[in-house]
Design a protein around this motif. Structure first.
Motif, PDB file in Angstrom:
ATOM      1  N   ALA A 194       0.824  -1.205   0.000  1.00 34.16           N
ATOM      2  CA  ALA A 194       0.000   0.000   0.000  1.00 34.16           C
ATOM      3  C   ALA A 194       0.858   1.254   0.000  1.00 34.16           C
ATOM      4  N   ILE A 195       0.339   2.286  -0.651  1.00 31.98           N
ATOM      5  CA  ILE A 195       0.920   3.626  -0.589  1.00 31.98           C
ATOM      6  C   ILE A 195      -0.124   4.515   0.057  1.00 31.98           C
ATOM      7  N   VAL A 196       0.219   5.135   1.184  1.00 33.81           N
ATOM      8  CA  VAL A 196      -0.754   5.944   1.922  1.00 33.81           C
ATOM      9  C   VAL A 196      -0.157   7.308   2.234  1.00 33.81           C
ATOM     10  N   SER A 197      -1.016   8.298   2.386  1.00 34.59           N
ATOM     11  CA  SER A 197      -0.528   9.615   2.786  1.00 34.59           C
ATOM     12  C   SER A 197      -0.069   9.560   4.230  1.00 34.59           C
ATOM     13  N   ASP A 198       0.820  10.485   4.599  1.00 36.38           N
ATOM     14  CA  ASP A 198       1.330  10.493   5.965  1.00 36.38           C
ATOM     15  C   ASP A 198       0.304  10.971   6.979  1.00 36.38           C
ATOM     16  N   ALA A 199      -0.869  11.409   6.503  1.00 31.64           N
ATOM     17  CA  ALA A 199      -1.936  11.828   7.410  1.00 31.64           C
ATOM     18  C   ALA A 199      -2.819  10.661   7.827  1.00 31.64           C
ATOM     19  N   VAL A 200      -2.763   9.558   7.111  1.00 26.77           N
ATOM     20  CA  VAL A 200      -3.599   8.388   7.402  1.00 26.77           C
ATOM     21  C   VAL A 200      -3.137   7.739   8.707  1.00 26.77           C
ATOM     22  N   GLY A 201      -4.091   7.389   9.564  1.00 28.68           N
ATOM     23  CA  GLY A 201      -3.763   6.913  10.900  1.00 28.68           C
ATOM     24  C   GLY A 201      -2.878   5.690  10.960  1.00 28.68           C
ATOM     25  N   CYS A 202      -3.011   4.779  10.014  1.00 36.03           N
ATOM     26  CA  CYS A 202      -2.251   3.524  10.069  1.00 36.03           C
ATOM     27  C   CYS A 202      -0.846   3.640   9.514  1.00 36.03           C
ATOM     28  N   ALA A 203      -0.477   4.815   8.978  1.00 36.44           N
ATOM     29  CA  ALA A 203       0.811   4.949   8.285  1.00 36.44           C
ATOM     30  C   ALA A 203       1.987   4.538   9.158  1.00 36.44           C
ATOM     31  N   SER A 204       2.003   4.998  10.412  1.00 39.55           N
ATOM     32  CA  SER A 204       3.130   4.697  11.297  1.00 39.55           C
ATOM     33  C   SER A 204       3.214   3.220  11.651  1.00 39.55           C
ATOM     34  N   ASP A 205       2.079   2.544  11.646  1.00 39.91           N
ATOM     35  CA  ASP A 205       2.024   1.153  12.092  1.00 39.91           C
ATOM     36  C   ASP A 205       2.251   0.148  10.975  1.00 39.91           C
ATOM     37  N   LEU A 206       1.621   0.364   9.834  1.00 34.84           N
ATOM     38  CA  LEU A 206       1.581  -0.673   8.805  1.00 34.84           C
ATOM     39  C   LEU A 206       2.596  -0.490   7.680  1.00 34.84           C
ATOM     40  N   ILE A 207       3.102   0.721   7.503  1.00 32.31           N
ATOM     41  CA  ILE A 207       3.998   0.955   6.370  1.00 32.31           C
ATOM     42  C   ILE A 207       5.455   0.915   6.793  1.00 32.31           C
ATOM     43  N   ASP A 208       6.164  -0.084   6.315  1.00 33.97           N
ATOM     44  CA  ASP A 208       7.626  -0.146   6.405  1.00 33.97           C
ATOM     45  C   ASP A 208       8.139   0.266   5.029  1.00 33.97           C
ATOM     46  N   GLU A 209       8.742   1.438   4.949  1.00 35.48           N
ATOM     47  CA  GLU A 209       9.103   2.027   3.658  1.00 35.48           C
ATOM     48  C   GLU A 209       9.925   1.060   2.798  1.00 35.48           C
ATOM     49  N   GLY A 210       9.429   0.853   1.581  1.00 39.83           N
ATOM     50  CA  GLY A 210      10.130   0.004   0.635  1.00 39.83           C
ATOM     51  C   GLY A 210       9.901  -1.485   0.827  1.00 39.83           C
ATOM     52  N   LYS A 211       9.140  -1.851   1.861  1.00 42.80           N
ATOM     53  CA  LYS A 211       8.854  -3.272   2.108  1.00 42.80           C
ATOM     54  C   LYS A 211       7.348  -3.543   2.024  1.00 42.80           C
ATOM     55  N   THR A 212       6.572  -2.900   2.886  1.00 42.38           N
ATOM     56  CA  THR A 212       5.114  -3.100   2.830  1.00 42.38           C
ATOM     57  C   THR A 212       4.444  -1.986   2.038  1.00 42.38           C
ATOM     58  N   GLY A 213       5.239  -1.015   1.588  1.00 39.60           N
ATOM     59  CA  GLY A 213       4.691   0.085   0.802  1.00 39.60           C
ATOM     60  C   GLY A 213       5.467   1.360   1.018  1.00 39.60           C
ATOM     61  N   PHE A 214       4.781   2.487   0.837  1.00 39.40           N
ATOM     62  CA  PHE A 214       5.400   3.800   1.001  1.00 39.40           C
ATOM     63  C   PHE A 214       4.392   4.779   1.591  1.00 39.40           C
ATOM     64  N   THR A 215       4.914   5.848   2.189  1.00 38.06           N
ATOM     65  CA  THR A 215       4.076   6.981   2.578  1.00 38.06           C
ATOM     66  C   THR A 215       4.531   8.207   1.787  1.00 38.06           C
ATOM     67  N   PHE A 216       3.629   9.173   1.670  1.00 39.17           N
ATOM     68  CA  PHE A 216       3.957  10.428   0.990  1.00 39.17           C
ATOM     69  C   PHE A 216       3.226  11.566   1.699  1.00 39.17           C
ATOM     70  N   PRO A 217       3.743  12.790   1.632  1.00 36.78           N
ATOM     71  CA  PRO A 217       3.065  13.916   2.278  1.00 36.78           C
ATOM     72  C   PRO A 217       1.670  14.119   1.684  1.00 36.78           C
ATOM     73  N   LYS A 218       0.691  14.264   2.545  1.00 34.67           N
ATOM     74  CA  LYS A 218      -0.694  14.439   2.085  1.00 34.67           C
ATOM     75  C   LYS A 218      -0.772  15.528   1.020  1.00 34.67           C
ATOM     76  N   GLY A 219      -1.422  15.195  -0.095  1.00 34.16           N
ATOM     77  CA  GLY A 219      -1.614  16.158  -1.167  1.00 34.16           C
ATOM     78  C   GLY A 219      -0.464  16.254  -2.153  1.00 34.16           C
ATOM     79  N   ASP A 220       0.672  15.646  -1.859  1.00 38.67           N
ATOM     80  CA  ASP A 220       1.848  15.724  -2.733  1.00 38.67           C
ATOM     81  C   ASP A 220       1.760  14.613  -3.784  1.00 38.67           C
ATOM     82  N   TYR A 221       1.026  14.888  -4.847  1.00 39.85           N
ATOM     83  CA  TYR A 221       0.807  13.845  -5.854  1.00 39.85           C
ATOM     84  C   TYR A 221       2.065  13.576  -6.684  1.00 39.85           C
ATOM     85  N   VAL A 222       3.017  14.511  -6.659  1.00 40.13           N
ATOM     86  CA  VAL A 222       4.290  14.253  -7.347  1.00 40.13           C
ATOM     87  C   VAL A 222       5.050  13.143  -6.629  1.00 40.13           C
ATOM     88  N   GLN A 223       5.094  13.216  -5.298  1.00 41.05           N
ATOM     89  CA  GLN A 223       5.761  12.170  -4.531  1.00 41.05           C
ATOM     90  C   GLN A 223       4.996  10.857  -4.619  1.00 41.05           C
TER      91      GLN A 223
END
Length: 273
Positions: A194-223
């Motif tokens: 999954a790719i989720v915005s950094d504002a989503v509540g589960c981001a800190s828990d479920l996203i291991d960058e580059g393994k289970t997905g990525f996070t990006f700054p909310k609204g930053d569609y370029v990232q």
């Protein structure tokens, strides 16, 4: 008395409303013996509201991981057929959105990100599962950006494993009103990063960058576009492993939530008798 909630500090409230709610919540929270935290952001919120860390017990948000995993495994037999309906063979990266088409979910950010990738010549398809007030604007933007997309309408939860099993990633671009995002649990239980915005509540828990997905700054569609490109490359190089996803989501299960409740009851209720 124990209480369980999923509030976080990244909500979309005015400063005055935030201050007012914080004051009332601080007073209300004094009435409880213990607190069941669904995740890291919720724990931060409770501590911010003056709850002593020793009164907070982990009882994570969960879905029925086994149910989703079993149905996704069965649905993979039809993966080629389902992707065929989307005009997407395995050379095309399929991006899945599941949820209401409403401002809080920010689905237009995904369309904008895909538009950038289309202009770079990357082959991607978006599959939107859901319905809502933004659908016409989404369809118009899809056409304007020349994005290949499928709108599948609302689907019952029992139908979702076939989508998770056939897509290549889930995207949840929501704002802070998304206090958790159980679709991410569902996707990971089905073996989907999954790719989720950094504002989503589960981001800190479920996203291991580059393994289970990525996070990006909310609204930053370029990232967001950059991370979609990264995941597409990872897929092509067979660098996405379902085991990483299964191991991560296993910590967010019915049993883990129950263990947290039992621990809290033992520490805060039984020992007081």
């Amino acid at each position: 008395v124990l209480v369980r909630g999923d509030s976080q500090l990244r909500g979309e409230r005015s400063r005055l409303r935030t201050l007012s709610k914080e004051i009332t919540h601080r007073l209300a929270l004094r009435q409880f013996d213990g607190f069941l935290s669904v995740g890291e952001r919720n724990r931060e919120y409770l501590i911010h509201c003056g709850v002593p860390p020793k009164l907070i017990f982990s009882s994570p948000h969960f879905v029925d991981n086994e149910w989703f995993a079993a149905r996704a495994a069965a649905a993979r037999k039809w993966r080629d057929s389902i992707r065929g309906q989307w005009l997407a063979d395995e050379s095309i990266f399929v991006v899945l959105f599941v949820g209401k088409f409403i401002p809080k979910k920010r689905p237009l950010d995904l369309v904008k990100a895909l538009g950038l990738l289309v202009r770079k010549g990357l082959r991607m398809t978006a599959v939107f599962v859901g319905a809502g007030e933004l659908e016409k604007e989404m369809r118009d933007l899809v056409e304007e950006q020349k994005v290949q997309a499928r709108f599948e309408g609302f689907r019952n939860q029992t139908e979702l494993p076939q989508f998770y099993a056939s897509a290549d990633t889930l995207v949840l671009p929501s704002d802070g009103g998304e206090t958790w995002g159980l679709v991410v649990n569902e996707a990971m239980a089905c073996g989907l990063p999954a790719i989720v915005s950094d504002a989503v509540g589960c981001a800190s828990d479920l996203i291991d960058e580059g393994k289970t997905g990525f996070t990006f700054p909310k609204g930053d569609y370029v990232q967001l576009a950059n991370h979609l490109d990264q995941l597409a490359t990872m897929k092509a190089q067979n660098l996405i492993h379902r085991k990483w996803l299964a191991d991560k989501v296993a910590n967010y299960s019915i049993q883990a939530a129950m263990n947290g409740i039992l621990h809290a009851v033992t520490e805060r209720c039984i020992k007081k008798l």
